[in-house]
Design an enzyme around this catalytic site. Structure first.
Site, short mmCIF file in Angstrom:
data_model
loop_
_atom_site.label_atom_id
_atom_site.label_comp_id
_atom_site.label_asym_id
_atom_site.label_seq_id
_atom_site.Cartn_x
_atom_site.Cartn_y
_atom_site.Cartn_z
N GLU A 40 4.63 1.65 12.07
CA GLU A 40 3.59 3.06 12.55
C GLU A 40 2.11 2.82 13.29
OE1 GLU A 40 3.21 5.85 9.55
OE2 GLU A 40 2.13 6.94 10.34
N ARG A 44 -5.38 6.09 16.29
CA ARG A 44 -6.75 6.13 16.42
C ARG A 44 -7.75 5.44 17.12
NH1 ARG A 44 -6.25 5.63 9.87
NH2 ARG A 44 -4.24 6.70 9.64
N LYS A 128 6.02 13.70 5.46
CA LYS A 128 4.58 12.86 4.60
C LYS A 128 3.70 13.27 3.55
CE LYS A 128 0.37 10.48 6.56
NZ LYS A 128 0.45 9.08 7.30
C1 3PG Z 1 -2.33 7.31 6.68
O1 3PG Z 1 -2.68 6.68 7.62
O2 3PG Z 1 -1.34 7.52 6.70
C2 3PG Z 1 -3.66 6.17 6.05
O3 3PG Z 1 -4.45 5.90 6.25
C3 3PG Z 1 -2.44 4.96 4.89
O4 3PG Z 1 -3.60 4.81 3.69
P1 3PG Z 1 -3.62 3.69 2.97
O5 3PG Z 1 -4.92 2.79 3.93
O6 3PG Z 1 -4.33 4.28 1.87
O7 3PG Z 1 -2.26 2.87 2.43
#
Ligand code: 3PG
Length: 204
Positions: A40, A44, A128
Site C-alpha cells: 500500500e 502522503r 481498516k
Molecule cells: C497507516 O497509515 O496505516 C499507519 O501509519 C501505519 O501505522 P504504523 O506506522 O504504526 O504501522
C-alpha cells in the site's frame, strides 16, 4: 487470484510512505524476495503518484494499492494508474462510490459502530481499523465483532512483529497493515517478511 484472496493469504499489508522515487525498486524487490507481493503506497508525499506508477510498471506481479486516499481526486488518480485497491484512514462515501464503479476493493478506516454501520450500508464488510493501538486494539475489535459478525477488520497503527500473531489469531481480522515491514535495509525488509511468513504459518 483476486485481491481479497491475496490479502487473506498474505495476512499483512505493508504500508509504505516513499520520500523519493529511488526508494521504490529496492523496497519492493526486498518485499518480493521475502515473498510478500502486496504493498500500500501512501498519498502522503509529493512523489506518491510517481512511486505508484513505477511500482505498477516494474512489479506487475505485485498487488499495488494506494493508501491514505482522502479525497476523490487522489482516488481517481490512483485508479487511473492501475492500483488494485484503495485504503483510507477514514470512511468516504465519495471514494466508496468511485471504487464501486471501477470494481476496486475499498478499505475505509472505521472505528465507531456508527462508522461501521455506514460502511456496511455501502456494501463494505472489510474495513481498516486505524490507529489500532490508540482505539483499543484487539479488545475493541473483539467487542465490535460481536455486534458486527459479518465485518472483518484490518488493524493498522501499532501493529508489529511482536503483536502480529495475537491480532491474526482473531477470526474477525482478515489482515494487519503496518509500516514496520519495510523499515530498514533491503536485507532487513526481506528478513521481516520471512519472520512474518513463519508467524502466519504458526511456526513462531
Ligand atoms: C497507516 O497509515 O496505516 C499507519 O501509519 C501505519 O501505522 P504504523 O506506522 O504504526 O504501522
Amino acid at each position: 487470484m483476486d485481491l481479497i484472496d491475496i490479502i487473506e493469504e498474505t495476512k499483512v499489508v505493508p504500508v509504505i510512505v516513499f520520500n523519493n522515487t529511488s526508494e521504490v525498486e529496492p523496497t519492493l524487490t526486498a518485499l518480493c524476495n521475502g515473498q510478500i507481493k502486496i504493498a500500500e503506497i501512501c498519498f502522503r508525499t509529493d512523489c506518491a503518484s510517481e512511486c505508484i506508477k513505477i511500482a505498477i510498471d516494474k512489479f506487475p506481479d505485485m498487488a499495488i494499492g494506494a493508501g491514505t486516499v482522502i479525497n476523490e481526486t487522489q482516488c481517481k488518480e490512483a485508479i487511473a494508474l492501475g492500483v488494485k485497491f484503495i485504503v483510507s484512514p477514514g470512511l468516504s462515501e465519495e471514494i466508496a462510490n468511485i471504487c464501486k464503479q471501477h470494481n476496486i476493493p475499498y478499505f475505509p478506516g472505521t472505528i465507531t459502530p456508527t462508522e461501521i454501520m455506514r460502511a456496511v450500508n455501502l456494501g463494505i464488510t472489510r474495513v481498516k481499523f486505524f490507529p489500532a493501538s490508540v482505539y483499543g486494539g484487539l479488545k475493541a475489535i473483539k467487542s465490535l465483532s460481536s455486534v458486527f459478525p459479518s465485518v472483518k477488520f484490518m488493524p493498522t497503527g501499532g501493529v508489529n512483529e511482536d503483536n502480529l500473531k495475537e491480532f491474526l489469531n482473531c477470526k474477525s481480522i482478515f489482515a494487519c497493515g503496518g509500516s514496520w515491514i519495510t523499515k530498514g535495509t533491503p536485507e532487513e525488509i526481506t528478513q521481516n517478511c520471512l519472520k512474518i511468513k513463519s508467524i502466519v504459518k504458526g511456526e513462531n
